[in-house]
Structure formats: structure tokens, C-alpha cells
Design a protein around this motif. Structure first.
Motif, short mmCIF file in Angstrom:
data_model
loop_
_atom_site.label_atom_id
_atom_site.label_comp_id
_atom_site.label_asym_id
_atom_site.label_seq_id
_atom_site.Cartn_x
_atom_site.Cartn_y
_atom_site.Cartn_z
N THR A 149 -64.73 -22.93 -13.82
CA THR A 149 -64.06 -22.40 -12.63
C THR A 149 -63.84 -23.49 -11.58
OG1 THR A 149 -66.17 -21.75 -11.62
CG2 THR A 149 -65.00 -20.07 -12.92
N ILE A 150 -62.82 -23.29 -10.78
CA ILE A 150 -62.54 -24.13 -9.61
C ILE A 150 -62.59 -23.22 -8.40
CG2 ILE A 150 -60.89 -25.66 -8.47
CD1 ILE A 150 -59.58 -26.05 -11.26
N SER A 151 -63.44 -23.55 -7.43
CA SER A 151 -63.55 -22.75 -6.20
C SER A 151 -62.91 -23.52 -5.06
CB SER A 151 -65.01 -22.46 -5.88
OG SER A 151 -65.63 -21.76 -6.94
N GLY A 152 -62.04 -22.83 -4.31
CA GLY A 152 -61.35 -23.45 -3.20
C GLY A 152 -62.09 -23.29 -1.88
N PRO A 153 -61.57 -23.91 -0.82
CA PRO A 153 -62.23 -23.86 0.49
C PRO A 153 -62.28 -22.46 1.10
CG PRO A 153 -60.09 -24.94 0.65
CD PRO A 153 -60.38 -24.77 -0.80
N GLU A 157 -61.05 -18.45 -6.52
CA GLU A 157 -61.53 -19.05 -7.76
C GLU A 157 -60.43 -19.05 -8.82
OE1 GLU A 157 -65.93 -18.62 -8.86
OE2 GLU A 157 -64.94 -17.38 -10.38
N ILE A 158 -60.32 -20.17 -9.52
CA ILE A 158 -59.35 -20.31 -10.60
C ILE A 158 -60.12 -20.70 -11.86
CG2 ILE A 158 -57.40 -21.67 -11.48
CD1 ILE A 158 -56.49 -22.02 -8.57
N ALA A 159 -59.85 -20.02 -12.95
CA ALA A 159 -60.49 -20.35 -14.23
C ALA A 159 -59.65 -21.38 -14.97
CB ALA A 159 -60.64 -19.09 -15.08
#
Length: 201
Positions: A149-153, A157-159
């Protein structure tokens, strides 16, 4: 090779398409076979003018992005010649993750072998992260490789997808040599047995 588990760092936006390996590390810096020391020449012709002065408008020269650990890039990143110096320079600068809609195959493979996580995402997701990256020093993303996952500010969340074997190698800090050394016991056993059975070899 350093392990890659979870990375939280500033993301620098580079929306250019077709950033080739000569742009990443120009040919005059390919004389070394060391993996260290190339970070100062990363994107050299875009970072510096002919007199060696910094070009203020270039993203990695801006105060907010000097210590960026993540690069959000355009399509076909790492195209051009197959120089492994390109990921060496990126990592030596301090960047451990590059996110783009697509990568050149050889560059993509070389990233994994050098402890860099290249993430391929649909253009709309890259656009969202590019927008996040425009926030300067507040452009902090968290890359969680274990959970992919990528978590933004803002907490969104993007997988992302990653090959299971490459994920294993990054999580455990295993390059090609490290993978071989995992089998050191079996290799030694084979060599010992072979020496006993064929002492003339």
C-alpha cells in the motif's frame, strides 16, 4: 543490500515522460564500477548548468525536495541504454522508491537488484500522487511493501502489485549474491561430497 520494508519520506514530482538513463546519469559518469558516489551526478544535466551551478527550478534542487526518498515520475521511466549506473545513482542520492505508469524493462529489473522499489500504477493513481507530491515538504508518502500500500498525506491509500519473489528479495535485503549465499550449506555439502567422490577433479 538494504532491506525494504516500510518507507516514509518526501515524494518529489517529476511528471516528464521518457526520462532515459542518460538523463538519469550522463555517460561521462560511467567510468566507475562502484555503486557509491554517483548520487551527486544524478540528473546532472538537469540539476546543473555548464558552470556547475545548480538550476533552481529543477525539482531536486528545491529545498523541500533535496532529501526526497520517493520519486513520482512520468510514463516510460528509465528507457534508453541498459546502464546499471542509473539505479546506482538514484539509490546513492537517497531515493528508494520510484512510482510511474510504466518503466523500461531493464531499468525496472535493475531497480529490484539494487534495493529500489519501482511501483507501476494506473495513470489516474500516479496523477493523485503527483498532486500530493506538489505539496513540497508536506508531500510525505508511506510505502508499505509487506501490505503493498501507499498512504498519502491526507490518509488516502492506494494498493499496488509486486511480484512475490521480488517482494521477498526486497523485504529480506537479498540481491543475486545474497540469494546464492542462502544456499551456502547445500553448496558446501555438494562440494565436500564431490571432492570425496572425484578427488582427481
Amino acid at each position: 543490500m538494504d532491506k525494504f520494508e516500510k518507507l516514509t519520506g518526501v515524494a518529489a514530482p517529476m511528471p516528464m515522460i521518457n526520462v532515459d538513463t542518460d538523463m538519469i546519469i550522463p555517460k561521462q559518469f560511467l567510468k566507475t564500477i562502484k555503486r557509491s558516489g554517483l548520487g551527486v551526478n544524478l540528473f546532472d544535466e538537469m540539476r546543473f548548468d555548464d558552470d556547475g551551478n545548480e538550476i533552481p527550478d529543477f525539482v531536486l534542487n528545491q529545498p523541500a525536495y533535496r532529501n526526497a526518498e520517493i520519486l513520482v515520475a512520468g510514463d516510460n521511466f528509465g528507457c534508453g541504454s541498459s546502464r546499471e549506473h542509473a539505479p546506482w545513482a538514484i539509490k546513492d542520492f537517497g531515493i528508494r522508491c520510484v512510482i510511474a505508469p510504466s518503466f523500461a524493462d531493464i531499468f525496472f529489473n535493475n531497480c529490484f537488484k539494487n534495493g529500489i522499489l519501482p511501483i507501476v500504477l494506473p495513470q489516474e493513481d500516479v496523477d493523485k500522487l503527483m498532486d500530493d507530491a506538489q505539496r513540497g515538504s508536506n508531500a510525505v508518502l508511506t510505502i508499505d511493501l509487506e501490505n503493498q500500500t501507499i498512504s498519502g498525506p491526507d490518509g488516502g491509500e492506494i494498493a499496488f502489485e509486486v511480484d512475490a519473489f521480488r517482494k521477498h528479495c526486497l523485504l529480506n535485503g537479498l540481491d543475486d549474491i545474497g540469494l546464492t549465499l542462502e544456499k551456502a550449506g547445500a553448496i558446501q555439502s555438494f562440494e565436500t561430497k564431490a571432492a570425496q567422490e572425484r578427488p582427481w577433479v
